[in-house]
Motif scaffolding. Structure first.
Motif, PDB file in Angstrom:
ATOM      1  N   ARG A 234     -23.778  31.786 -12.682  1.00 21.98           N
ATOM      2  CA  ARG A 234     -24.254  32.321 -11.402  1.00 21.98           C
ATOM      3  C   ARG A 234     -23.891  33.795 -11.245  1.00 21.98           C
ATOM      4  NH1 ARG A 234     -21.698  27.195  -9.043  1.00 21.98           N
ATOM      5  NH2 ARG A 234     -23.373  25.647  -9.270  1.00 21.98           N
ATOM      6  N   LEU A 235     -22.677  34.142 -11.619  1.00 21.70           N
ATOM      7  CA  LEU A 235     -22.283  35.553 -11.524  1.00 21.70           C
ATOM      8  C   LEU A 235     -23.116  36.414 -12.465  1.00 21.70           C
ATOM      9  CD1 LEU A 235     -18.388  35.355 -11.191  1.00 21.70           C
ATOM     10  CD2 LEU A 235     -20.037  36.001  -9.428  1.00 21.70           C
ATOM     11  N   ASN A 236     -23.451  35.865 -13.637  1.00 23.21           N
ATOM     12  CA  ASN A 236     -24.332  36.597 -14.555  1.00 23.21           C
ATOM     13  C   ASN A 236     -25.666  36.914 -13.893  1.00 23.21           C
ATOM     14  OD1 ASN A 236     -22.576  36.749 -16.675  1.00 23.21           O
ATOM     15  ND2 ASN A 236     -23.417  35.000 -17.791  1.00 23.21           N
ATOM     16  N   VAL A 237     -26.214  35.948 -13.163  1.00 23.77           N
ATOM     17  CA  VAL A 237     -27.503  36.157 -12.497  1.00 23.77           C
ATOM     18  C   VAL A 237     -27.383  37.257 -11.438  1.00 23.77           C
ATOM     19  CG1 VAL A 237     -29.242  35.092 -11.020  1.00 23.77           C
ATOM     20  CG2 VAL A 237     -28.307  33.814 -12.956  1.00 23.77           C
ATOM     21  N   VAL A 238     -26.320  37.206 -10.642  1.00 24.92           N
ATOM     22  CA  VAL A 238     -26.126  38.207  -9.590  1.00 24.92           C
ATOM     23  C   VAL A 238     -25.958  39.598 -10.197  1.00 24.92           C
ATOM     24  CG1 VAL A 238     -24.617  38.975  -7.724  1.00 24.92           C
ATOM     25  CG2 VAL A 238     -25.135  36.529  -7.984  1.00 24.92           C
ATOM     26  N   VAL A 239     -25.099  39.701 -11.201  1.00 24.65           N
ATOM     27  CA  VAL A 239     -24.839  41.004 -11.822  1.00 24.65           C
ATOM     28  C   VAL A 239     -26.087  41.531 -12.514  1.00 24.65           C
ATOM     29  CG1 VAL A 239     -23.534  42.144 -13.663  1.00 24.65           C
ATOM     30  CG2 VAL A 239     -22.353  40.656 -12.034  1.00 24.65           C
ATOM     31  N   ALA A 240     -26.828  40.647 -13.186  1.00 27.23           N
ATOM     32  CA  ALA A 240     -28.060  41.088 -13.854  1.00 27.23           C
ATOM     33  C   ALA A 240     -29.065  41.612 -12.838  1.00 27.23           C
ATOM     34  CB  ALA A 240     -28.653  39.935 -14.659  1.00 27.23           C
ATOM     35  N   ASP A 241     -29.156  40.960 -11.682  1.00 27.73           N
ATOM     36  CA  ASP A 241     -30.106  41.420 -10.668  1.00 27.73           C
ATOM     37  C   ASP A 241     -29.691  42.789 -10.127  1.00 27.73           C
ATOM     38  OD1 ASP A 241     -32.482  40.682  -8.988  1.00 27.73           O
ATOM     39  OD2 ASP A 241     -31.040  41.065  -7.397  1.00 27.73           O
ATOM     40  N   LEU A 242     -28.389  42.978  -9.861  1.00 25.76           N
ATOM     41  CA  LEU A 242     -27.919  44.280  -9.372  1.00 25.76           C
ATOM     42  C   LEU A 242     -28.073  45.366 -10.426  1.00 25.76           C
ATOM     43  CD1 LEU A 242     -24.673  43.177  -7.477  1.00 25.76           C
ATOM     44  CD2 LEU A 242     -26.887  43.788  -6.490  1.00 25.76           C
ATOM     45  N   ALA A 243     -28.030  44.967 -11.713  1.00 20.27           N
ATOM     46  CA  ALA A 243     -28.153  45.949 -12.798  1.00 20.27           C
ATOM     47  C   ALA A 243     -29.591  46.212 -13.201  1.00 20.27           C
ATOM     48  CB  ALA A 243     -27.375  45.456 -14.024  1.00 20.27           C
ATOM     49  N   SER A 244     -30.533  45.483 -12.599  1.00 22.96           N
ATOM     50  CA  SER A 244     -31.930  45.612 -13.010  1.00 22.96           C
ATOM     51  C   SER A 244     -32.583  46.885 -12.497  1.00 22.96           C
ATOM     52  CB  SER A 244     -32.729  44.401 -12.506  1.00 22.96           C
ATOM     53  OG  SER A 244     -32.831  44.431 -11.084  1.00 22.96           O
ATOM     54  N   GLY A 245     -31.917  47.538 -11.549  1.00 25.32           N
ATOM     55  CA  GLY A 245     -32.509  48.724 -10.943  1.00 25.32           C
ATOM     56  C   GLY A 245     -33.338  48.410  -9.725  1.00 25.32           C
ATOM     57  N   ARG A 246     -33.564  47.103  -9.460  1.00 25.73           N
ATOM     58  CA  ARG A 246     -34.298  46.721  -8.259  1.00 25.73           C
ATOM     59  C   ARG A 246     -33.448  47.028  -7.041  1.00 25.73           C
ATOM     60  NH1 ARG A 246     -34.912  42.464  -4.774  1.00 25.73           N
ATOM     61  NH2 ARG A 246     -33.285  41.204  -5.729  1.00 25.73           N
ATOM     62  N   ALA A 247     -34.030  47.695  -6.065  1.00 30.52           N
ATOM     63  CA  ALA A 247     -33.277  48.107  -4.891  1.00 30.52           C
ATOM     64  C   ALA A 247     -32.937  46.894  -4.032  1.00 30.52           C
ATOM     65  CB  ALA A 247     -34.073  49.120  -4.072  1.00 30.52           C
ATOM     66  N   VAL A 248     -31.659  46.734  -3.731  1.00 31.76           N
ATOM     67  CA  VAL A 248     -31.210  45.718  -2.789  1.00 31.76           C
ATOM     68  C   VAL A 248     -30.950  46.457  -1.489  1.00 31.76           C
ATOM     69  CG1 VAL A 248     -29.507  43.925  -2.307  1.00 31.76           C
ATOM     70  CG2 VAL A 248     -30.189  44.403  -4.663  1.00 31.76           C
ATOM     71  N   THR A 249     -31.966  46.519  -0.633  1.00 35.35           N
ATOM     72  CA  THR A 249     -31.945  47.505   0.446  1.00 35.35           C
ATOM     73  C   THR A 249     -31.330  47.028   1.739  1.00 35.35           C
ATOM     74  OG1 THR A 249     -34.180  46.827   1.070  1.00 35.35           O
ATOM     75  CG2 THR A 249     -33.985  48.682  -0.449  1.00 35.35           C
ATOM     76  N   ASP A 250     -31.241  45.711   1.952  1.00 38.31           N
ATOM     77  CA  ASP A 250     -30.766  45.290   3.266  1.00 38.31           C
ATOM     78  C   ASP A 250     -29.899  44.052   3.147  1.00 38.31           C
ATOM     79  OD1 ASP A 250     -30.305  45.078   5.902  1.00 38.31           O
ATOM     80  OD2 ASP A 250     -32.357  44.675   6.517  1.00 38.31           O
ATOM     81  N   ILE A 251     -28.634  44.249   2.844  1.00 36.62           N
ATOM     82  CA  ILE A 251     -27.666  43.158   2.862  1.00 36.62           C
ATOM     83  C   ILE A 251     -26.494  43.558   3.740  1.00 36.62           C
ATOM     84  CG2 ILE A 251     -28.295  42.126   0.644  1.00 36.62           C
ATOM     85  CD1 ILE A 251     -25.988  43.664  -0.630  1.00 36.62           C
ATOM     86  N   ALA A 252     -26.809  44.311   4.796  1.00 37.04           N
ATOM     87  CA  ALA A 252     -25.757  44.803   5.680  1.00 37.04           C
ATOM     88  C   ALA A 252     -25.163  43.671   6.511  1.00 37.04           C
ATOM     89  CB  ALA A 252     -26.305  45.894   6.597  1.00 37.04           C
ATOM     90  N   ARG A 253     -25.956  42.651   6.857  1.00 39.64           N
ATOM     91  CA  ARG A 253     -25.469  41.549   7.686  1.00 39.64           C
ATOM     92  C   ARG A 253     -25.205  40.314   6.831  1.00 39.64           C
ATOM     93  NH1 ARG A 253     -29.570  40.224  12.021  1.00 39.64           N
ATOM     94  NH2 ARG A 253     -30.923  40.201  10.187  1.00 39.64           N
ATOM     95  N   LYS A 254     -24.312  39.461   7.316  1.00 37.63           N
ATOM     96  CA  LYS A 254     -23.948  38.274   6.533  1.00 37.63           C
ATOM     97  C   LYS A 254     -25.136  37.371   6.269  1.00 37.63           C
ATOM     98  CE  LYS A 254     -20.326  36.994   9.054  1.00 37.63           C
ATOM     99  NZ  LYS A 254     -19.920  38.205   9.766  1.00 37.63           N
ATOM    100  N   GLU A 255     -26.001  37.211   7.278  1.00 39.16           N
ATOM    101  CA  GLU A 255     -27.140  36.331   7.042  1.00 39.16           C
ATOM    102  C   GLU A 255     -28.084  36.897   5.988  1.00 39.16           C
ATOM    103  OE1 GLU A 255     -27.717  37.669  11.428  1.00 39.16           O
ATOM    104  OE2 GLU A 255     -26.050  37.541   9.997  1.00 39.16           O
ATOM    105  N   ASP A 256     -28.162  38.245   5.895  1.00 40.61           N
ATOM    106  CA  ASP A 256     -28.990  38.860   4.857  1.00 40.61           C
ATOM    107  C   ASP A 256     -28.406  38.580   3.480  1.00 40.61           C
ATOM    108  OD1 ASP A 256     -30.629  39.988   6.821  1.00 40.61           O
ATOM    109  OD2 ASP A 256     -29.375  41.771   6.972  1.00 40.61           O
ATOM    110  N   ARG A 257     -27.079  38.647   3.375  1.00 41.25           N
ATOM    111  CA  ARG A 257     -26.433  38.391   2.081  1.00 41.25           C
ATOM    112  C   ARG A 257     -26.596  36.935   1.675  1.00 41.25           C
ATOM    113  NH1 ARG A 257     -21.210  41.007   4.630  1.00 41.25           N
ATOM    114  NH2 ARG A 257     -22.289  42.854   5.387  1.00 41.25           N
ATOM    115  N   GLU A 258     -26.438  36.048   2.653  1.00 39.18           N
ATOM    116  CA  GLU A 258     -26.626  34.621   2.358  1.00 39.18           C
ATOM    117  C   GLU A 258     -28.046  34.356   1.861  1.00 39.18           C
ATOM    118  OE1 GLU A 258     -26.680  30.283   4.619  1.00 39.18           O
ATOM    119  OE2 GLU A 258     -25.988  32.082   5.691  1.00 39.18           O
ATOM    120  N   GLN A 259     -29.029  34.934   2.531  1.00 40.36           N
ATOM    121  CA  GLN A 259     -30.414  34.704   2.127  1.00 40.36           C
ATOM    122  C   GLN A 259     -30.689  35.296   0.755  1.00 40.36           C
ATOM    123  OE1 GLN A 259     -32.508  32.738   4.051  1.00 40.36           O
ATOM    124  NE2 GLN A 259     -33.570  32.729   2.066  1.00 40.36           N
TER     125      GLN A 259
END
Length: 475
Positions: A234-259
């Motif tokens: 699971r951590l591999n998937v998260v790290v790969a997504d953050l390293a893909s260059g795709r912008a993660v633009t809105d995870i400022a709120r907890k519900e955004d991060r959960e989603q």
């Protein structure tokens, strides 16, 4: 060229020191260094002197000196250290002012400052040029001193209270150890460490995210709540997504991060949890660094209260998550209610452009323009009150001088509390360092809600500056 041990009393400050330009005497050189190293209510030179008194000179550093005909030596590198030693020899050389008497008392007893120092003697000034360049002009493509990145600083001396960066580094280091033979994973970890620790930190600081991925923290340790192989996957998937260059633009709120995690991992969630109860969206046992609810900060700003700055406070109602209507908050507009009619016409135009930029499309342009708008406003203020800063004055110093001038006038100091609290913090959104990084660091990606947070915190300062300049023009 030779190495030598030289008496401190045989050393002279460089009257051509680039820190202050050419002066005519040793006394003028020392005064210039004291002024150059001054900060608001503080002095970098005094701090160095106190450190030498307590701990001695660093054994890793030699003075670079040039021998003069009169058996004295001109210091070409090490002038700050020599000036600090001079103050330790004669504390009354420090100009009267806040802290001078306290400094004299602190260094009145025995200390570790040496009488002789290790030197590298060069025959001519030009022979030291290459070494001075390596020491004082940055990392110079690796030839100079390469400062530790935030990750390295955390590993060397972890901060007491966990921050987004420290939590991200702890997770990345755990994953490194458990995916040691997977080259692609290691590459992704390296990318996230350099470019995306803020986003990863926001995610892993959030309880519901950790529950869904399957781990918790005990101190600095990562403790799996799921089988280790599942957690690594699971951590591999998260790290790969953050390293893909795709912008993660809105995870400022907890519900955004959960989603975000639910969308990313799909059915591969720890324990295949059902939808969490309503409190999971509203409560957390961790606090995020400089990630407060934008709505809460805006409300505080409108009431004239300082931003809370540190705690994570997500907005939301107590109604069930499924029945809650989708978030329809408008895209933030920077400095939207700030009065700037006292500023120069071009500066007013910059603020107008900032207000009308679509942050979802132009966050980088907005970040650069935001930094420029703050700097221009502060410069106008200092220039208007006769304290025009020199071109090499750091932005943090300019902001502090402007705030202090407003506090001495009619503007209440509490309005600027959030800036004063976080201005020098390395990882704060409102710090001068972060504003500079938007311009100079190619890897520092601005988020719309982060820019709004900066705007809310700096709005009282901009309005105070505008009002002060307008008042002076009316007199």
């Amino acid at each position: 060229m030779k190495h030598a041990e030289v008496e401190v009393d045989q050393l002279d400050l460089d009257v051509r020191n680039p820190r202050h330009g050419q002066v005519m005497s040793q006394e003028a050189a020392l005064r210039s260094l004291i002024r150059d190293q001054a900060r608001t209510n503080d002095s970098l030179l005094v701090n160095l002197a106190l450190d030498i008194h307590r701990n001695g000179l660093s054994p890793a550093l030699r003075f670079i000196v040039m021998e003069n005909p009169d058996e004295r030596y001109a210091v070409l590198d090490g002038n700050r250290r020599l000036a600090a030693l001079r103050l330790l020899q004669q504390p009354d050389l420090l100009p009267p002012g806040p802290g001078a008497s306290e400094f004299a008392e602190l260094v009145s007893g025995p200390g570790k400052q040496p009488d002789r120092v290790a030197c590298y003697v060069v025959p001519a000034r030009a022979d030291a040029d290459d070494w001075l360049e390596r020491t004082h002009t940055g990392q110079a493509d690796g030839r100079g001193t390469v400062q530790w990145a935030p990750a390295a600083q955390h590993r060397w001396r972890p901060v007491g209270r966990p921050t987004q960066t420290s939590r991200a580094i702890d997770v990345l280091d755990w994953l490194k150890r458990h995916a040691v033979d997977e080259e692609e994973v290691q590459d992704n970890i390296g990318y996230v460490e350099r470019n995306a620790t803020t986003n990863l930190g926001r995610l892993v600081q959030t309880t519901i995210v950790r529950d869904l991925v399957g781990f918790h923290f005990e101190g600095r340790e990562i403790v799996p709540d799921a089988p280790e192989a599942d957690l690594v996957r699971r951590l591999n998937v998260v790290v790969a997504d953050l390293a893909s260059g795709r912008a993660v633009t809105d995870i400022a709120r907890k519900e955004d991060r959960e989603q975000y995690i639910r969308d990313l991992l799909g059915a591969d969630l720890h324990g295949q949890q059902p939808e969490p109860p309503q409190t999971s969206l509203l409560e957390d046992d961790e606090t995020d660094e400089a990630t407060s609810s934008t709505a809460e900060q805006q409300g505080r700003a409108e009431r004239g209260e300082p931003s809370s700055g540190g705690e994570e406070q997500d907005s939301g109602s107590s109604q069930d998550a499924e029945s809650r209507p989708p978030d329809r908050r408008p895209m933030p507009r920077l400095f939207r209610d700030v009065t700037v009619d006292g500023l120069h016409a071009r500066t007013q135009t910059i603020f107008w452009e900032l207000r009308n930029l679509d942050l979802s499309k132009f966050p980088n342009a907005a970040a650069v323009l935001l930094r420029s708008a703050i700097e221009l406003s502060v410069y106008e203020h200092l220039d208007a009150i006769g304290r025009t800063p020199s071109p090499d004055t750091e932005l943090a110093k300019r902001i502090l001088r402007s705030i202090n001038a407003l506090k001495d006038g009619t503007a209440g100091g509490r309005r600027f509390e959030s800036i004063l609290t976080d201005l020098d913090k390395q990882y704060s959104l409102v710090s001068a360092r972060n504003l500079n990084q938007y311009v100079h660091n190619i890897n520092n990606t601005p988020l719309p809600r982060d820019l709004e947070t900066i705007s809310v915190n700096y709005s009282p300062l901009i309005e105070g500056i505008s009002a002060a300049i307008k008042a002076r023009q009316a007199n």
